[in-house]
Design an enzyme around this catalytic site. Structure first.
Site, short mmCIF file in Angstrom:
data_model
loop_
_atom_site.label_atom_id
_atom_site.label_comp_id
_atom_site.label_asym_id
_atom_site.label_seq_id
_atom_site.Cartn_x
_atom_site.Cartn_y
_atom_site.Cartn_z
N CYS A 151 -1.24 -3.25 4.76
CA CYS A 151 -0.94 -2.31 3.68
C CYS A 151 0.35 -1.53 3.90
CB CYS A 151 -2.11 -1.36 3.44
SG CYS A 151 -2.63 -0.46 4.90
N CYS A 205 -2.19 5.60 2.35
CA CYS A 205 -3.13 5.98 1.30
C CYS A 205 -3.92 7.23 1.68
CB CYS A 205 -4.09 4.83 1.03
SG CYS A 205 -5.20 4.51 2.41
N CYS A 260 -8.65 1.99 7.70
CA CYS A 260 -7.94 3.26 7.88
C CYS A 260 -8.54 4.05 9.05
CB CYS A 260 -8.03 4.11 6.62
SG CYS A 260 -7.29 3.33 5.18
N ASP A 271 0.90 0.90 5.99
CA ASP A 271 0.72 2.30 6.39
C ASP A 271 1.19 2.51 7.83
OD1 ASP A 271 -0.50 2.55 3.98
OD2 ASP A 271 -2.49 3.07 4.73
#
Lengths: 212, 134
Positions: free
Chosen positions: B37, B63, B106, B39
């Site tokens: 993603c 996010c 995450c 991140d």
């Protein structure tokens, strides 16, 4: 490899995945075993002639357009939709260097999916992307130079992305042309870097929208 | 995507955002990323002479769930020893924030960040001891 199949309508011989039966001219279903490259009649590889991709895409859009099949039977209408869906998906995937790279890593069997979590193998790179993010964060969006600053940052990032695209293209070239499997590992690494940079650009563009 | 209240809480009012001097011998810096993603997460800990984490800071670009996971972790590890901090598992974070399956990574990222920060701190301590002993 082309497979021989039977036309669903006239039972004559057809090449699986070809759009129409050579005998009765009725639309045939797309062959799910064909990858996007094969579907577009292109050699698999990273270096694509995007002009050819565009041309084939437009031609097939016209050939398979659902409007042409409104007065036909349900099967023909369905196959037309399947082709158009297939076309759009393939076009989207192949057109963009990032998704093309991801797709190639998959069809070469190098990896099915992008890892969700990185082993901290490249802290220097993470530091680099963190610095880009911080620079973007520090742009004062209310300042009078904000639009110019964002544009400059964008230009610099685009150059960085171009370099990544060249590097990942070289990795794929080493595999497809040179037969060197380690080229795929290089390509994967640069595909991942390109993804970090692309997300950065997404964020930058979200901030830039304030000025339009 | 609808976020859970706790995630929103941390997202809107993230705790301990910031940076510490990464050259400070008492500071460990962890840097992790999620290629899928894009991140990136930086977690820093400051460890006192008693081996207790007396401060923690983070900076996460990603996010809401990634921000909330790292924010929560900084709250949790403050006042803990290094070993206690290392015992925090992604499952604990995911449960506390009620993360949906697609956002579990995450919390894994946040767990990895703790380990990465501790590794950096320990490496520095070793290097520092060697340097003063030489």
């Amino acid at each position: 490899m082309n497979r021989v199949d039977v036309c669903w309508s006239c039972r004559g011989g057809v090449v699986a995945g070809e759009g129409f039966c050579p005998t009765c001219r009725v639309i045939q279903p797309p062959d799910p075993r064909r990858d996007h490259f094969h579907y577009f009649g292109l050699n698999p590889g990273f270096d694509l002639d995007l002009g050819v991709l565009d041309t084939v895409y437009r031609q097939r859009q016209q050939q398979f357009h659902p409007d042409l099949f409104v007065s036909r039977g349900a099967t023909e209408r369905r196959y037309s939709m399947e082709h158009v869906t297939r076309l759009n998906e393939g076009y989207r995937t192949l057109k963009d260097p990032l998704t093309r790279g991801e797709y190639l890593l998959k069809v070469t069997g190098f990896r099915e999916q992008t890892p969700e979590n990185a082993t901290p193998s490249d802290p220097a790179f993470l530091l680099e992307i963190m610095e880009w993010r911080e620079t973007l964060e520090e742009v004062d969006l209310k300042g009078k130079n904000a639009a110019v600053q964002l544009q400059q940052l964008r230009d610099r990032m685009m150059e960085t992305c171009d370099a990544e695209v060249v590097a990942l293209g070289k990795g794929f070239h080493d595999w497809f042309v040179g037969g060197k499997r380690e080229g795929l590992a290089v390509a994967a690494q640069h595909t991942d870097r390109l993804r970090y940079f692309t997300r950065f650009l997404d964020e930058l563009d979200r901030k830039s929208e304030l000025f339009f | 995507m609808a976020y859970n209240d706790k995630v929103l809480e941390h997202y809107e009012k993230p705790r301990n955002v910031g940076s510490m001097d990464k050259n400070d011998l008492h500071v460990g810096t962890g840097m992790v990323g999620a290629p899928a993603c894009g991140d990136v997460m930086k977690l820093q800990i400051r460890v006192n002479d008693a081996g207790v984490i007396d401060d923690a800071k983070f900076k996460t670009f990603g996010c809401g769930s990634a921000i909330a996971s790292s924010s929560l972790v900084t709250e949790w590890i403050k006042g803990k020893t290094i070993d206690q901090a290392l015992s925090i598992k992604n499952k604990d974070i995911a449960e506390e924030l009620a993360l949906p399956p697609v956002k579990i990574h995450c919390s894994v990222l946040a767990e990895d960040a703790i380990r990465s920060a501790v590794d950096d701190y320990r490496k520095k301590q070793k290097g520092g001891a060697n340097a003063s002993g030489a």
